[in-house]
Design an enzyme around this catalytic site. Structure first.
Site, PDB file in Angstrom:
ATOM      1  N   GLU A 328      45.028  45.432  44.780  1.00 42.59           N
ATOM      2  CA  GLU A 328      46.284  45.792  44.111  1.00 42.59           C
ATOM      3  C   GLU A 328      46.097  46.411  42.726  1.00 42.59           C
ATOM      4  O   GLU A 328      46.816  46.061  41.798  1.00 42.59           O
ATOM      5  CB  GLU A 328      47.191  44.556  44.007  1.00 42.59           C
ATOM      6  CG  GLU A 328      47.611  44.033  45.359  1.00 42.59           C
ATOM      7  CD  GLU A 328      48.542  42.828  45.273  1.00 42.59           C
ATOM      8  OE1 GLU A 328      49.517  42.808  46.013  1.00 42.59           O
ATOM      9  OE2 GLU A 328      48.280  41.913  44.465  1.00 42.59           O
TER      10      GLU A 328
HETATM   11  C1  ACM Z   1      46.152  39.806  47.712  1.00 39.83           C
HETATM   12  O1  ACM Z   1      46.961  39.106  48.364  1.00 39.83           O
HETATM   13  N1  ACM Z   1      46.574  40.530  46.710  1.00 39.83           N
HETATM   14  C2  ACM Z   1      44.752  39.837  48.056  1.00 39.83           C
END
Ligand code: ACM
Length: 691
Positions: A328
């Site tokens: 992310e």
């Molecule tokens: C995640 O759930 N951002 C690995």
């Protein structure tokens, strides 16, 4: 009118049926055994072995000395499970010379590492029990199986005569605990490690740093924990203790330091490593979500700090694998920084993925220098990533398959996100290696297994166990047992049993619910509260915390939704009864349904008094009314069915609006029986239209 008559009849039946209704139509398959996970091969024989207080253990072969303590713990659990005042209290080297009814033979000490042999055989005859394993890790698994085999008989406790040959399907069977969003003290880790061992999980993945916290002591840069943890972090000494505690139970500990995104807590200590030029100050994040602060991959100082911290941590965590996160990173701060843009251009990086790949490869080098293999979330899978990296697939099973196709070791977490509070069956149906997947045998071997992920934005130490257990036990089964083990009903039956056994380890998954309800009731009777809470499920997915900002990390997390759990047993039982009633016309199922609907419909009257006197409960007043109205609708519908009557349009319209209203959330939970009541109503429409 119809309603009142049914209520009366059903109340009469209440006492008769409360305890027995379900048993009447209980699932009658092989209910004798309640093993979780189900072993590879089980042969149940005739007769039993009786557990007596002269129960003793004889050891042979060459186990790690860890087996002595494990055997002592086994004795203590056996003793507490049966009430037997066992003569033998401690297992020592003397047990190599003793004769005992349980003999354990181990060929060699096990190594707590990937691919270690964990197989065992367990043979119970009516005169003794024999465990045989290559390593003591296998023997410890066998002892867990043995504890699950204990049954009560007329004259005491027994174990059935049985032959079990067992080995795991996958070598990587993990649970990730996020200690960053909400710090989870050592005691939480310890009891969960014990729970993991009970269901044969073998990897504890600790998510130690994120925007909301840097939870490890760094001796090189103590400002990391000083500025990034509110004083809530593990000392290195504590972590070494946890690593040993886990290893004593055959469990590896894999640390995660999430970079370059999810890194606000690093920047609280080192703002100069951030990607916003000149920004002098970052605070620990208090909301949930995907944040912009990101380490600057063009700054050499970033690598200096990371390599020192990782070197320190490589010492604390002896496991060969080391997780660098990598998820992310939306790169907004990278895009906004002309220096980073220029760096990309100069190096020919077309996008932020390529820049992050450069960053990952540099990190990988210094991890390798410390003897570590790098793991990252599936975003790290980019062209040119060295094949020694391991991919943790979370965004979909596609990433798992393509990682294996490209030659990377990989394991699955997509479908095992227990923080999203889906029912156990959803996780049970998730398979890291489904039949449909198109991989060669060699590629299949790269699929190591999977990990349940306990993200902690919305959990605190008091509630984390009820989010992990018992659902993680069925994930453990998916990762250990043959793929053919997938009977949903039997899974739920065994899950309820293992759930109670897991309390042996001090896990709070059952008691924390009652603690919260007691607090909400402020000393008053919690019975009506429990009736509603048992049929309320916490909002699933990411809906409980819209935008990640309804709750901050310092918000209250011991409220109504925190007492509710993902799997409502009564909702399942109710649905089963409705199916039996509608499909097979079973009258006893019909009676059970009515008893339950009456109980729910009358609950509001009782609960209303409590709600009026406890401001914390105001948020569930609507929900309680909804349950009442929904249940009255259900009673009416059953009555119409039994009377062979046809509802008019007005009735049906009212039913629609009741069902719609019943779906409204209350206290961040929703009623788990609306679909089932709707099924009853819909069946009337079918009858009505003559189908
Ligand atoms: C995640 O759930 N951002 C690995």
């Amino acid at each position: 009118m119809v309603l009142r008559k049914t209520v009366f009849r059903a109340v009469l039946l209440l006492t008769l049926l409360m305890n027995s209704a379900l048993e009447i139509f209980a699932f009658q398959a092989n209910e004798r055994l309640s093993l979780v996970p189900v072993p590879q091969d089980v042969n149940l024989g005739q007769g039993t072995f009786s557990l007596k207080k002269d129960f003793a253990i004889s050891l042979s072969g060459n186990p790690d000395k860890r087996l002595l303590d494990a055997s002592t713990r086994f004795l203590r659990r056996l003793s507490n499970r049966t009430g037997l005042f066992l003569k033998e209290g401690y297992v020592t080297n003397e047990n190599f010379k003793k004769r005992g009814v349980l003999s354990i033979e181990v060929s060699r000490p096990g190594k707590v590492e990937l691919y270690e042999d964990e197989s065992y055989t367990l043979k119970v005859s009516n005169s003794g029990i024999k465990i045989k394993a290559k390593t003591d890790l296998g023997a410890m698994h066998a002892m867990e199986t043995l504890l699950q085999l204990i049954e009560s008989a007329k004259n005491g406790y027994v174990v059935p005569v049985i032959n079990i040959t067992d080995a795991p399907r996958f070598p990587w069977r993990g649970l990730m605990i996020d200690a960053a969003r909400h710090f989870q003290p050592i005691e939480v880790l310890k009891r969960n490690i014990d729970g993991m061992a009970a269901v044969k999980l073998n990897v504890l993945h600790l998510h130690l740093t994120d925007d909301q916290g840097f939870r490890v002591e760094s001796r090189t840069y103590p400002q990391l924990q000083e500025k990034g943890s509110d004083g809530q972090y593990y000392t290195q000494r504590e972590l070494k203790y946890i690593v040993q505690y886990a290893a004593d139970r055959g469990i590896r500990v894999v640390p995660e330091f999430d970079v370059p995104g999810h890194a606000t807590s690093w920047l609280a200590a080192f703002p100069q490593l951030g990607s916003v030029p000149g920004k002098k100050h970052y605070d620990m994040e208090r909301n949930a979500g995907i944040m912009d602060p990101t380490l600057d991959p063009t700054n050499e100082k970033t690598y200096e700090v990371l390599s020192s911290v990782f070197k320190e941590m490589a010492d604390v965590f002896p496991d060969e694998y080391f997780h660098i996160g990598g998820d992310e990173n939306e790169g907004r701060h990278w895009d906004a920084n002309p220096k980073i843009e220029a760096f990309k251009k100069k190096n020919g990086f077309k996008n932020n993925h390529e820049l992050q790949n450069y960053f990952n490869k540099r990190i990988l080098k210094f991890l390798e220098a410390n003897g570590k293999k790098m793991i990252g979330w599936d975003e790290i899978l980019q062209p040119g990533l060295p094949k020694s990296a391991v991919i943790q697939s979370w965004r979909g099973i596609d990433a798992l398959v393509s990682s294996a196709q490209k030659g990377y070791q990989t394991f699955l977490s997509n479908g095992f996100y227990i923080d999203l509070l889906h029912p156990a069956i959803d996780h049970y149906k998730t398979d890291p290696l489904p039949d449909t997947v198109n991989l060669t045998d060699k590629q299949k071997e790269l699929i190591l297994g999977g990990e349940a992920t306990m993200w902690a934005e919305l959990v605190v130490p008091e509630t984390i166990d009820s989010r992990i257990w018992p659902r993680t036990a069925v994930i453990a089964e998916r990762l250990w047992s043959p793929a053919s083990v997938k009977d949903e009903k039997d899974m739920y039956r065994r899950m309820e049993i293992i759930s109670l056994q897991l309390e042996e380890h001090g896990l709070l998954h059952i008691v924390s619910r009652d603690q919260i309800l007691r607090k909400l009731a402020q000393g008053k009777d919690t019975k009506a509260l429990k009736v509603l809470n048992d049929i309320s499920g916490p909002l699933q997915g990411y809906t409980r915390n819209p935008g990640g900002t309804m709750y901050q990390s310092y918000s209250p997390f011991l409220l109504w939704a925190d007492a509710a759990v993902a799997d409502s047993k009564i909702a399942r039982d109710f649905e089963e009864a409705v199916t039996l009633f509608l499909n097979d016309g079973k009258p006893e199922a019909g009676e059970f349904i009515k008893v339950q609907l009456v109980k729910w419909s009358k609950n509001h009257q009782e609960l209303k008094k409590l709600i009026d006197s406890s401001p914390m409960l105001h948020e569930i007043e609507g929900l309680s009314e909804q349950l009442k109205e929904l249940s009255e609708l259900g009673i009416d519908a059953i009555n119409l069915i039994e009377g062979g009557m046809t509802p008019d349009l007005n009735w049906l319209n009212n039913a629609e609006s009741t069902l719609k209203k019943a779906r409204k959330q209350g206290g961040r939970t929703e009623l788990m029986n609306v679909d089932t009541v709707e099924k009853i109503v819909r069946s009337l429409v079918k009858v009505n239209t003559g189908n």
